[in-house]
Design an enzyme around this catalytic site. Sequence first.
Site, mmCIF file in Angstrom:
data_model
loop_
_atom_site.group_PDB
_atom_site.id
_atom_site.type_symbol
_atom_site.label_atom_id
_atom_site.label_comp_id
_atom_site.label_asym_id
_atom_site.label_seq_id
_atom_site.Cartn_x
_atom_site.Cartn_y
_atom_site.Cartn_z
ATOM 1 N NE ARG A 248 24.169 1.257 15.336
ATOM 2 C CZ ARG A 248 23.246 0.725 14.542
ATOM 3 N NH1 ARG A 248 23.521 0.468 13.273
ATOM 4 N NH2 ARG A 248 22.041 0.426 14.988
ATOM 5 C CE LYS B 79 19.814 3.464 15.516
ATOM 6 N NZ LYS B 79 19.017 3.953 14.402
ATOM 7 C CD GLU C 246 21.847 5.765 6.045
ATOM 8 O OE1 GLU C 246 21.808 4.646 6.557
ATOM 9 O OE2 GLU C 246 22.287 6.771 6.633
HETATM 10 C C1 LIG Z 1 19.538 5.949 8.969
HETATM 11 C C2 LIG Z 1 19.517 4.482 9.209
HETATM 12 N N1 LIG Z 1 20.134 3.669 8.344
HETATM 13 C C3 LIG Z 1 20.142 2.342 8.506
HETATM 14 C C4 LIG Z 1 19.510 1.743 9.584
HETATM 15 C C5 LIG Z 1 19.558 0.261 9.756
HETATM 16 O O1 LIG Z 1 20.441 -0.050 10.812
HETATM 17 P P1 LIG Z 1 20.285 -1.374 11.674
HETATM 18 O O2 LIG Z 1 20.365 -2.504 10.732
HETATM 19 O O3 LIG Z 1 21.423 -1.319 12.624
HETATM 20 O O4 LIG Z 1 18.954 -1.298 12.342
HETATM 21 C C6 LIG Z 1 18.865 2.550 10.523
HETATM 22 C C7 LIG Z 1 18.218 1.938 11.674
HETATM 23 O O5 LIG Z 1 17.857 2.550 12.605
HETATM 24 C C8 LIG Z 1 18.868 3.950 10.330
HETATM 25 O O6 LIG Z 1 18.253 4.753 11.195
#
Ligand SMILES: Cc1ncc(COP(=O)(O)O)c(C=O)c1O
Length: 286
Positions: free
Chosen positions: A52, A151, A184
């Site tokens: 990612r 991200k 989310e």
């Molecule tokens: C906006 C957002 N959604 C979802 C997640 C969950 O992602 P992950 O399971 O990869 O930590 C994160 C984690 O940082 C996030 O910042």
Amino acid sequence: MSLKIYIAGKFYDKADAKISVYDHGLLYGDGIFEGLRSYGGKVFQLQEHLRRLYESAKSIWLEIPISIEAMTAAVLETLIVNNLSDAYIRLVVTRGAGSLGLDPTRTSDPQIIIIADKITLYPPEFYEKGLQIITASTIRNHPAALSPRIKSLNYLNNILAKIEGLQAGCIEALMLNSKGEVAECTGDNIFLIRHKQLLTPSIEAGILEGVTRDAVIQLGREAGLEVREIPLTKHDVYIADECFLTGTAAEVIPVVKVDSRTIGHGEPGPITRDLMARFKKLTRGQ
Ligand SMILES: Cc1ncc(COP(=O)(O)O)c(C=O)c1O
């Protein structure tokens, strides 16, 4: 012993770990990051997180100066140097220092920073009793403007929603997309259970492709649940039998109230509990 922070191939004491105030990561949020977690010295889904990271980099024309293999070694070395086995790891890649002005071609030296620190866990009662959350009025970034799949270091979209949540006394807040669909939470993905189906918004809803989300989808299938990635509305959330969030820091955390509506029986449901146990087994082998 002071924490040792990795910056561009070297380790520095926490107090001396510094980068330029001209770094575009600071000036413009021009950079990317990952939040990872290690359990017993093993980083959970390390390759998925790095995939990612490198995909985010590609999307923003950021050339990470080292290979995925070298990055893997750097993350593991940071844990070893700090003698940490259960840790939260923050991996940041900035555009590097440049002149004042947006132009990324006038920067040099993208900075790789790796911080491994003790994990600060949410209080156990959050897991036992479940969270109460609200829907924020701040809409999740439109994917055509800035894809939530990147991200990036620019988290203001999420921070504004987080502030709304905190002002309402909630540690998480639900974000909708520009179509009014469930996207989310500010730092977690969302799942619903209804009629024994595991429902979650698809990537097209404009969400981060959570690493924990992927793992939980897999665990759900193994548990015999039908998993559906479909458009969901607030109404779907309110009438769900169960609701939970997933994220690297939160892991799998139940939600029992959304916008003052009680979800299910107002306590973590049996399928949520089962998935929490399966996730624990996956990460800690118990
Ligand atoms: C906006 C957002 N959604 C979802 C997640 C969950 O992602 P992950 O399971 O990869 O930590 C994160 C984690 O940082 C996030 O910042």
